[in-house]
Design a protein around this motif. Structure first.
Motif: not given
Length: 245
Positions: A2-5, A8-13, A26-27
């Motif tokens: 239900p709260t899949g990838f 989610r808020i991912w970090d980025s570069e 990281t999950s």
């Protein structure tokens, strides 16, 4: 889950010199019921020859199940141009995966020949979409996984889909290292949030071509394994190449 990838808020570069942006997270062990601490990277690269490359990488510290893809919608006439049913699609796939009425694969590999699932030669997406056929009835359009033709060689790119639109002359070629592609024709887009033109998208306003492993692989011995183990590296690539006629 239900709260899949995708939720989610991912970090980025970003790397301006290389023309890339990498998203990573990281999950943690147990998230959505999946074992292992899973580190994931999704790197997008854009080149001057109009190729968008997505590289998906992951590692884990316990055996887990993983199947990553991208769910972008494409409309080669522009995001607010309306239906993609007149787009032509060709799939380098002579088999597809039939499903039950909940869209879970049954485990069968079915030939596309003689069915509305046949895109082995270019065909307008809308030509057969209203045909009385189980796969089309279940999803109100196309929402199935097609199996790429040819042997599966790890790390080897192969073209699986060619999407084109005659009015603009634009062509999208999709190649991947993965063994299959889910095609979803936006059958339930109506009622989506307002787009940048100020209106919700309608059904069939975009088509997604999601290169991936075969869905429900852990439950079908004949599907390629979706298990990632400690010490192994998940490393898959999808390329979106844009051209004109």
């Amino acid at each position: 889950g239900p709260t899949g990838f995708m939720n989610r808020i991912w970090d980025s570069e970003a790397n301006a010199q290389e023309g890339t942006v990498t998203f990573y997270r990281t999950s943690p062990d147990g998230e959505e019921g999946y074992p292992g601490n899973l580190t994931v990277k999704a790197t997008y690269a854009w080149t001057d020859d109009n190729v968008l490359t997505l590289r998906l990488q992951a590692e884990t510290d316990a055996p887990t199940v993983i199947n990553l893809t991208n769910h972008a919608y494409w409309n080669l006439e522009g995001h607010n141009a309306g239906s993609i049913l007149d787009h032509e699609l060709q799939l380098e796939c002579s088999r597809y995966l039939p499903t039950d009425d909940t869209l879970i694969p049954t485990g069968e590999f079915a030939p596309v020949a003689g069915t509305p699932m046949d895109f082995t030669t270019p065909k307008k997406i809308g030509r057969d979409i209203k045909t009385d056929f189980p796969a089309l009835n279940y999803g109100k359009g196309y929402d199935n996984c097609w199996v790429a033709d040819g042997p599966i060689r790890k790390g080897e790119l192969k073209t699986v889909a060619i999407l084109s639109s005659q009015p603009s002359g634009r062509i999208l070629e999709v190649s991947t290292t993965q063994p299959a592609a889910q095609v979803y024709t936006g059958n339930w887009l109506a009622g989506s949030p307002a787009n940048k033109a100020g209106r919700p998208y309608d059904d069939y306003d975009g088509v997604a071509i999601e290169c991936q492993n075969m869905p429900d692989a852990p439950n079908h011995a004949d599907f390629p394994s979706a298990v990632l183990r400690p010490g192994e590296k998940y490393d898959e690539t999808i390329k979106f190449s844009f051209k004109t006629k």
